[in-house]
Scaffold this motif. Structure first.
Motif, PDB file in Angstrom:
ATOM      1  N   SER A 117     -21.474 -10.580  35.757  1.00 26.20           N
ATOM      2  CA  SER A 117     -20.733 -11.886  36.253  1.00 26.20           C
ATOM      3  C   SER A 117     -21.640 -12.458  37.226  1.00 26.20           C
ATOM      4  O   SER A 117     -22.157 -11.751  38.068  1.00 26.20           O
ATOM      5  N   GLN A 176     -20.264 -10.935  40.535  1.00 25.54           N
ATOM      6  CA  GLN A 176     -20.637  -9.686  40.743  1.00 25.54           C
ATOM      7  C   GLN A 176     -22.159  -9.745  41.301  1.00 25.54           C
ATOM      8  O   GLN A 176     -22.634  -9.080  42.138  1.00 25.54           O
ATOM      9  N   ALA A 190     -21.879 -10.403  44.726  1.00 23.76           N
ATOM     10  CA  ALA A 190     -21.184  -9.231  45.722  1.00 23.76           C
ATOM     11  C   ALA A 190     -22.578  -8.216  45.797  1.00 23.76           C
ATOM     12  O   ALA A 190     -22.807  -7.634  46.991  1.00 23.76           O
ATOM     13  N   LEU A 195     -23.898  -7.205  49.508  1.00 25.99           N
ATOM     14  CA  LEU A 195     -24.069  -5.725  49.920  1.00 25.99           C
ATOM     15  C   LEU A 195     -25.358  -5.281  49.977  1.00 25.99           C
ATOM     16  O   LEU A 195     -25.488  -4.360  51.130  1.00 25.99           O
ATOM     17  N   LEU A 226     -19.786  -5.099  55.113  1.00 22.79           N
ATOM     18  CA  LEU A 226     -19.237  -6.451  54.708  1.00 22.79           C
ATOM     19  C   LEU A 226     -18.338  -6.753  55.714  1.00 22.79           C
ATOM     20  O   LEU A 226     -17.539  -7.785  56.201  1.00 22.79           O
ATOM     21  N   HIS A 255     -13.061 -12.130  46.417  1.00 27.45           N
ATOM     22  CA  HIS A 255     -13.586 -11.089  45.637  1.00 27.45           C
ATOM     23  C   HIS A 255     -14.074  -9.994  46.577  1.00 27.45           C
ATOM     24  O   HIS A 255     -13.974  -8.731  46.147  1.00 27.45           O
ATOM     25  N   LEU A 256     -14.668 -10.407  47.717  1.00 22.65           N
ATOM     26  CA  LEU A 256     -15.312  -9.184  48.611  1.00 22.65           C
ATOM     27  C   LEU A 256     -14.265  -8.676  49.658  1.00 22.65           C
ATOM     28  O   LEU A 256     -14.474  -7.939  50.403  1.00 22.65           O
TER      29      LEU A 256
END
Ligand SMILES: [Zn+2]
Lengths: 146, 386
Positions: free
Chosen positions: B25, B28, B31, B35, B45, B68-69
């Protein structure tokens, strides 16, 4: 690990059942819903389960997360009887709720299969799946009857 | 001469190796690049306290990315300028770092122009929230109200007192959408829209708008009108916290201490407060989070005319607020600033003008109290302040 519990999947629920958009990395979760299995995502690094499911742990940011079969049990953290709905939910009333799962996380859902006026904070509930499409069923909750 | 020259360094950079990513996604992807960049910097993070995203990030203004994170940035910016957005973000992040607003800024860009749908992707929380009927805004505020009542004994009557106080003020505002003075009974006898919230707990729906001009002190000195000095600003998201959500707390609980610290004040110094009032429960929670009373005491705080100007414990929303006066575009933040300016210029209606008004606080809530929202708090001072 205890064997996977299988919960009812209702094929044609009375409440509106919008089709969820399936993120590629969550395909396994949604496939399980169609089989009556309720998965939560847990982090192996910090041990915490989280909701909604994602690949990166929102607590410790590890990517060492994986699926596990959840108990399907929880309690009502808060709820509202929505009497004026919108869109798919124009046919109010319905019960919007946060359920606190036995595994810890609180998740948005509906309380179903009961008089909307009977729902209470703290009430024990169990997951039931409402089929939305061939690929997904929505995890909703109904009161646990003794 | 001031500027950003030499105040900030780019210490992490990461380009995702993928070029065709049908199995991932957009969130993602955000993300993974996040990272990658923090790892390149030798950070994690958990070190990030500033978040900068453009329209390519799913959700509104970076809030879904923060959720989300699991980030709790004290500064966020989502300036949208097409493909050049990250360059704007670097400039804005450097200014924020120079001002002490954040020290580790994360800037992400990601998307799936090759294998994703046209026109962007919905935020990842949608299939876990909106499908259950969260769309009526009152429904999510109702979830907060119910839990607040359960934990603290807050009552429908106390919620109604917030509306009644706003209507006391609105009667003096000739432009107010709703000028009728309302009683507690008027509110609790109005139809339930989403239990436990009644129609009367809701703001008005209006057309309209507003604007403000902020200038440097040098410019202000030469202008004929009385200015209002910005003393402090703080902001914070309050998201679903990976399932550890607490709907009884707004982001103001984290934003207010930042704003107060910058301004060098405490809640006790505040003479007037503009408090975001899309729904009555939002006011109750912010009163607590802004430090005017302890968590859970908001309901009792508004009793006995606690919010009514000019003599209440905390005169609030003296224009009638969003509850009675104006909530254009379903966004009340501008009106909150404007009424605080009127109070600090001593130009509010005489019936509601707070005498000797020196310090005003403006608290804004964006989003919803159930799943995720962002708070910003401003501390404003009379012209002679600071
Ligand atoms: Zn973890």
């Amino acid at each position: 690990m205890s064997p996977a519990r299988v919960f009812e999947v209702v094929a044609a629920p009375a409440l509106a059942t919008p089709v969820p958009e399936i993120a590629p990395e969550l395909a396994e979760f949604w496939t399980a819903t169609t089989e009556g299995r309720f998965l939560v995502r847990r982090c192996a690094a910090c041990g915490e389960a989280h909701w909604y499911p994602r690949m990166v742990c929102p607590f410790c940011h590890s990517t060492d997360t994986g699926w596990e079969d959840a108990s399907g049990r929880g309690t009502v953290y808060t709820f509202s009887v929505v009497r004026r709905g919108a869109g798919d939910y124009a046919a109010a009333p319905y019960v919007l709720a946060y359920v606190e799962l036995a595994e810890g996380p609180r998740m948005m859902t509906n309380i179903v299969d009961c008089d909307v006026e009977s729902v209470r904070v703290g009430q024990e509930v169990e997951v039931v799946f409402h089929r939305a499409s061939a690929d997904a069923a929505l995890p909703r909750f109904r009161p646990v009857t003794a | 001469m001031s500027g950003i020259r030499g105040t900030a360094s780019i210490v992490g950079a990461f380009e995702h190796p993928g070029r065709k990513l049908p199995d991932m996604s957009v969130m993602q992807l955000h993300a993974e690049v996040a990272l990658g960049a923090v790892a390149d910097a030798g950070l994690t993070l958990a070190d990030v306290d500033g978040l900068f995203t453009g329209r390519d990030a799913p959700g509104v203004g970076g809030l879904s990315v923060a959720d989300h994170l699991g980030l709790r940035p004290r500064y966020m910016d989502s300036t949208e300028s097409g493909g050049a957005s990250p360059l704007y973000h670097v400039g804005h992040a450097a200014a924020a770092i120079a001002a002490g607003k954040c020290s580790v800024a994360l800037i992400t860009l990601a998307g799936k122009a090759r294998s994703g749908p046209m026109g962007g992707t919905p935020p990842p929380e949608d299939p876990f929230e909106t499908v259950f009927g969260t769309r009526p805004p009152m429904a999510s505020y109702a979830l907060a109200a119910r839990r607040h009542m359960y934990e603290f004994g807050t009552t429908s009557e106390q919620l109604a007192m917030v509306k009644a106080a706003a209507s006391q003020h609105a009667q003096h505002n000739p432009n107010a959408f709703l000028r009728k003075v309302l009683t507690v009974e008027d509110v609790i006898e109005s139809p339930l829209v989403a239990d436990p919230l009644h129609r009367g707990d809701c703001c008005v729906v209006t057309d309209g708008g507003g604007a403000i001009v902020l200038v440097s002190r040098d410019v202000a000195r030469d202008l004929p009108r009385r200015g209002v000095t910005l003393l402090g600003h703080g902001e914070a998201p309050r998201h679903s916290a990976g399932g550890k959500v607490d709907v009884t707390v707004s982001g103001a609980a984290y934003a207010a201490p930042r704003a107060y610290a910058e301004a060098g004040i405490t809640a006790a110094d505040v003479d007037y407060a503009s408090i975001y009032d899309s729904f009555t429960i939002a006011v109750i929670e912010q009163i607590e989070d802004l430090g005017f009373c302890a968590k859970g005491e908001g309901g009792r705080f508004v009793e006995d005319g606690g919010l009514v100007a000019p003599s209440g414990r905390l005169p609030f929303n003296t224009d009638g607020g969003g509850l009675c006066n104006n909530h254009p575009s379903n966004r009340g933040g501008m009106m909150k600033i404007i009424e605080a300016v009127r109070q600090l210029r001593a130009e509010a209606h005489p019936a509601v003008q707070v005498p000797d008004c020196e310090i005003g606080v403006v608290s804004g809530v964006g989003g919803d109290l159930a799943a995720r929202m962002r708070s910003a708090v401003l501390v404003l001072g009379r012209e002679d302040a600071a």
